[in-house]
Design a protein around this motif. Structure first.
Motif, PDB file in Angstrom:
ATOM      1  N   THR A  58      12.425   4.759  -7.090  1.00 16.32           N
ATOM      2  CA  THR A  58      10.968   4.880  -6.977  1.00 16.32           C
ATOM      3  C   THR A  58      10.349   3.555  -6.549  1.00 16.32           C
ATOM      4  O   THR A  58       9.517   3.511  -5.634  1.00 16.32           O
ATOM      5  CB  THR A  58      10.362   5.337  -8.321  1.00 16.32           C
ATOM      6  N   ALA A  59      10.765   2.476  -7.192  1.00  9.21           N
ATOM      7  CA  ALA A  59      10.221   1.157  -6.854  1.00  9.21           C
ATOM      8  C   ALA A  59      10.621   0.739  -5.440  1.00  9.21           C
ATOM      9  O   ALA A  59       9.823   0.116  -4.729  1.00  9.21           O
ATOM     10  CB  ALA A  59      10.682   0.119  -7.871  1.00  9.21           C
ATOM     11  N   VAL A  60      11.817   1.093  -5.025  1.00 11.39           N
ATOM     12  CA  VAL A  60      12.287   0.752  -3.675  1.00 11.39           C
ATOM     13  C   VAL A  60      11.361   1.359  -2.620  1.00 11.39           C
ATOM     14  O   VAL A  60      11.063   0.735  -1.610  1.00 11.39           O
ATOM     15  CB  VAL A  60      13.753   1.225  -3.469  1.00 11.39           C
ATOM     16  N   VAL A  61      10.893   2.555  -2.871  1.00 18.01           N
ATOM     17  CA  VAL A  61       9.991   3.226  -1.925  1.00 18.01           C
ATOM     18  C   VAL A  61       8.585   2.624  -2.005  1.00 18.01           C
ATOM     19  O   VAL A  61       7.938   2.395  -0.970  1.00 18.01           O
ATOM     20  CB  VAL A  61       9.946   4.746  -2.207  1.00 18.01           C
ATOM     21  N   LEU A  62       8.107   2.348  -3.211  1.00 22.61           N
ATOM     22  CA  LEU A  62       6.734   1.873  -3.371  1.00 22.61           C
ATOM     23  C   LEU A  62       6.522   0.424  -2.929  1.00 22.61           C
ATOM     24  O   LEU A  62       5.428   0.078  -2.478  1.00 22.61           O
ATOM     25  CB  LEU A  62       6.285   2.038  -4.821  1.00 22.61           C
ATOM     26  N   GLN A  63       7.536  -0.429  -3.046  1.00 17.37           N
ATOM     27  CA  GLN A  63       7.358  -1.844  -2.715  1.00 17.37           C
ATOM     28  C   GLN A  63       6.873  -2.079  -1.286  1.00 17.37           C
ATOM     29  O   GLN A  63       5.896  -2.785  -1.082  1.00 17.37           O
ATOM     30  CB  GLN A  63       8.640  -2.638  -2.989  1.00 17.37           C
ATOM     31  N   PRO A  64       7.547  -1.516  -0.291  1.00 12.78           N
ATOM     32  CA  PRO A  64       7.050  -1.770   1.069  1.00 12.78           C
ATOM     33  C   PRO A  64       5.670  -1.153   1.317  1.00 12.78           C
ATOM     34  O   PRO A  64       4.863  -1.712   2.069  1.00 12.78           O
ATOM     35  CB  PRO A  64       8.096  -1.145   1.992  1.00 12.78           C
ATOM     36  N   LEU A  65       5.391  -0.028   0.674  1.00 12.93           N
ATOM     37  CA  LEU A  65       4.083   0.606   0.861  1.00 12.93           C
ATOM     38  C   LEU A  65       2.960  -0.254   0.276  1.00 12.93           C
ATOM     39  O   LEU A  65       1.932  -0.472   0.919  1.00 12.93           O
ATOM     40  CB  LEU A  65       4.067   1.995   0.225  1.00 12.93           C
ATOM     41  N   THR A  66       3.160  -0.744  -0.948  1.00 16.16           N
ATOM     42  CA  THR A  66       2.125  -1.588  -1.555  1.00 16.16           C
ATOM     43  C   THR A  66       2.043  -2.936  -0.844  1.00 16.16           C
ATOM     44  O   THR A  66       0.946  -3.490  -0.689  1.00 16.16           O
ATOM     45  CB  THR A  66       2.375  -1.793  -3.068  1.00 16.16           C
ATOM     46  N   GLY A  67       3.192  -3.451  -0.403  1.00 12.95           N
ATOM     47  CA  GLY A  67       3.187  -4.713   0.336  1.00 12.95           C
ATOM     48  C   GLY A  67       2.437  -4.593   1.653  1.00 12.95           C
ATOM     49  O   GLY A  67       1.634  -5.464   2.012  1.00 12.95           O
ATOM     50  N   TYR A  68       2.666  -3.500   2.365  1.00 11.15           N
ATOM     51  CA  TYR A  68       1.958  -3.269   3.622  1.00 11.15           C
ATOM     52  C   TYR A  68       0.452  -3.128   3.361  1.00 11.15           C
ATOM     53  O   TYR A  68      -0.375  -3.699   4.089  1.00 11.15           O
ATOM     54  CB  TYR A  68       2.496  -2.022   4.326  1.00 11.15           C
ATOM     55  N   GLY A  69       0.112  -2.387   2.326  1.00 14.27           N
ATOM     56  CA  GLY A  69      -1.299  -2.227   1.980  1.00 14.27           C
ATOM     57  C   GLY A  69      -1.959  -3.551   1.661  1.00 14.27           C
ATOM     58  O   GLY A  69      -3.078  -3.830   2.124  1.00 14.27           O
ATOM     59  N   LEU A  70      -1.288  -4.375   0.889  1.00  8.52           N
ATOM     60  CA  LEU A  70      -1.829  -5.698   0.559  1.00  8.52           C
ATOM     61  C   LEU A  70      -2.010  -6.555   1.801  1.00  8.52           C
ATOM     62  O   LEU A  70      -3.055  -7.186   1.984  1.00  8.52           O
ATOM     63  CB  LEU A  70      -0.890  -6.423  -0.416  1.00  8.52           C
ATOM     64  N   ALA A  71      -0.978  -6.602   2.631  1.00  6.02           N
ATOM     65  CA  ALA A  71      -1.053  -7.413   3.848  1.00  6.02           C
ATOM     66  C   ALA A  71      -2.218  -6.952   4.724  1.00  6.02           C
ATOM     67  O   ALA A  71      -2.953  -7.778   5.279  1.00  6.02           O
ATOM     68  CB  ALA A  71       0.266  -7.342   4.615  1.00  6.02           C
ATOM     69  N   SER A  72      -2.401  -5.652   4.819  1.00 11.01           N
ATOM     70  CA  SER A  72      -3.486  -5.108   5.643  1.00 11.01           C
ATOM     71  C   SER A  72      -4.854  -5.485   5.088  1.00 11.01           C
ATOM     72  O   SER A  72      -5.742  -5.925   5.834  1.00 11.01           O
ATOM     73  CB  SER A  72      -3.373  -3.588   5.723  1.00 11.01           C
ATOM     74  N   ILE A  73      -5.035  -5.312   3.795  1.00 12.40           N
ATOM     75  CA  ILE A  73      -6.331  -5.597   3.166  1.00 12.40           C
ATOM     76  C   ILE A  73      -6.651  -7.091   3.202  1.00 12.40           C
ATOM     77  O   ILE A  73      -7.781  -7.496   3.501  1.00 12.40           O
ATOM     78  CB  ILE A  73      -6.353  -5.079   1.711  1.00 12.40           C
ATOM     79  N   ILE A  74      -5.656  -7.918   2.913  1.00  7.52           N
ATOM     80  CA  ILE A  74      -5.886  -9.365   2.843  1.00  7.52           C
ATOM     81  C   ILE A  74      -5.966  -9.986   4.235  1.00  7.52           C
ATOM     82  O   ILE A  74      -6.617 -11.006   4.431  1.00  7.52           O
ATOM     83  CB  ILE A  74      -4.799 -10.031   1.977  1.00  7.52           C
ATOM     84  N   GLY A  75      -5.288  -9.352   5.189  1.00  7.67           N
ATOM     85  CA  GLY A  75      -5.300  -9.885   6.547  1.00  7.67           C
ATOM     86  C   GLY A  75      -4.092 -10.739   6.880  1.00  7.67           C
ATOM     87  O   GLY A  75      -4.121 -11.521   7.826  1.00  7.67           O
ATOM     88  N   TRP A  76      -3.031 -10.598   6.112  1.00  4.71           N
ATOM     89  CA  TRP A  76      -1.807 -11.328   6.430  1.00  4.71           C
ATOM     90  C   TRP A  76      -1.095 -10.620   7.575  1.00  4.71           C
ATOM     91  O   TRP A  76      -0.794  -9.425   7.481  1.00  4.71           O
ATOM     92  CB  TRP A  76      -0.852 -11.368   5.238  1.00  4.71           C
ATOM     93  N   PRO A  77      -0.811 -11.321   8.643  1.00  9.28           N
ATOM     94  CA  PRO A  77      -0.052 -10.700   9.734  1.00  9.28           C
ATOM     95  C   PRO A  77       1.377 -10.405   9.264  1.00  9.28           C
ATOM     96  O   PRO A  77       1.995 -11.220   8.579  1.00  9.28           O
ATOM     97  CB  PRO A  77      -0.046 -11.761  10.836  1.00  9.28           C
ATOM     98  N   LEU A  78       1.897  -9.247   9.641  1.00 11.56           N
ATOM     99  CA  LEU A  78       3.258  -8.886   9.221  1.00 11.56           C
ATOM    100  C   LEU A  78       4.305  -9.785   9.869  1.00 11.56           C
ATOM    101  O   LEU A  78       5.444  -9.835   9.416  1.00 11.56           O
ATOM    102  CB  LEU A  78       3.541  -7.418   9.531  1.00 11.56           C
ATOM    103  N   GLY A  79       3.920 -10.531  10.913  1.00 11.52           N
ATOM    104  CA  GLY A  79       4.831 -11.474  11.551  1.00 11.52           C
ATOM    105  C   GLY A  79       4.855 -12.835  10.877  1.00 11.52           C
ATOM    106  O   GLY A  79       5.573 -13.740  11.309  1.00 11.52           O
ATOM    107  N   GLU A  80       4.061 -12.983   9.804  1.00 12.03           N
ATOM    108  CA  GLU A  80       4.042 -14.233   9.031  1.00 12.03           C
ATOM    109  C   GLU A  80       5.468 -14.521   8.550  1.00 12.03           C
ATOM    110  O   GLU A  80       6.161 -13.612   8.072  1.00 12.03           O
ATOM    111  CB  GLU A  80       3.093 -14.046   7.842  1.00 12.03           C
ATOM    112  N   GLY A  81       5.920 -15.759   8.680  1.00 12.06           N
ATOM    113  CA  GLY A  81       7.307 -16.114   8.374  1.00 12.06           C
ATOM    114  C   GLY A  81       7.790 -15.683   7.000  1.00 12.06           C
ATOM    115  O   GLY A  81       8.873 -15.117   6.851  1.00 12.06           O
TER     116      GLY A  81
END
Length: 159
Positions: A58-81
């Protein structure tokens, strides 16, 4: 509570579940194996398989989803090192975790069979157990590295 707060909370909880369940599973299976008692090993490894399915998967599936959501809301580019390196390490961990799930199922089945037959733990169990044990180390340290990257967000130039 904002959406960002909720995503942060879920992301931290997911990371905690991944790390904690992994460490707990490792501890309990190592302790069970040390008894060399097929009944104990079968029971504990059965619980380990359930825990990995319910919590880790369950956590394996949710981690990338919540991480993507956070990056999108905060404005972190997914290409950030630090994000790219975190994702690469996440995939690295997954490459160790997937075979470990299969190994845990086999360990459970071999221990059950030995218990039913009133036989000692077979050599096949020991071979698989050594692989399972060895696979835990790179995955464990990679998860710690991911925690460090998430907390420090270092400036990393990849290209």
């Amino acid at each position: 509570m904002t959406l960002e707060d909720l995503l942060r909370l879920l992301h931290v909880l997911g990371a905690t579940v991944l790390f904690g369940t992994g460490a707990g599973i490792a501890f309990f299976l190592v302790m069970a194996e040390r008894t060399r008692d097929p009944h104990i090993i079968a029971a504990v490894s059965g619980i380990v398989v359930i825990a990995d399915t319910v919590f880790t998967a369950t956590a394996v599936v949710l981690q990338p989803l919540t991480g993507y959501g956070l990056a999108s809301i905060i404005g972190w580019p997914l290409g950030e090192g630090w994000i790219v390196l975190s994702l690469a390490l996440y995939v690295f961990v997954g490459l160790f975790w997937l075979p470990v799930v299969w190994i845990q199922i086999r360990l459970r089945d071999l221990a059950k069979q030995a218990a039913v037959n009133k036989a000692p733990i077979p050599p096949a169990f020991d071979r698989l157990y050594r692989i399972w044990f060895a696979f835990g180390f790179p995955a464990f340290f990679a998860v710690i590295a991911i925690f460090w990257l998430m907390l420090t967000k270092p400036e990393i130039r990849l290209f």
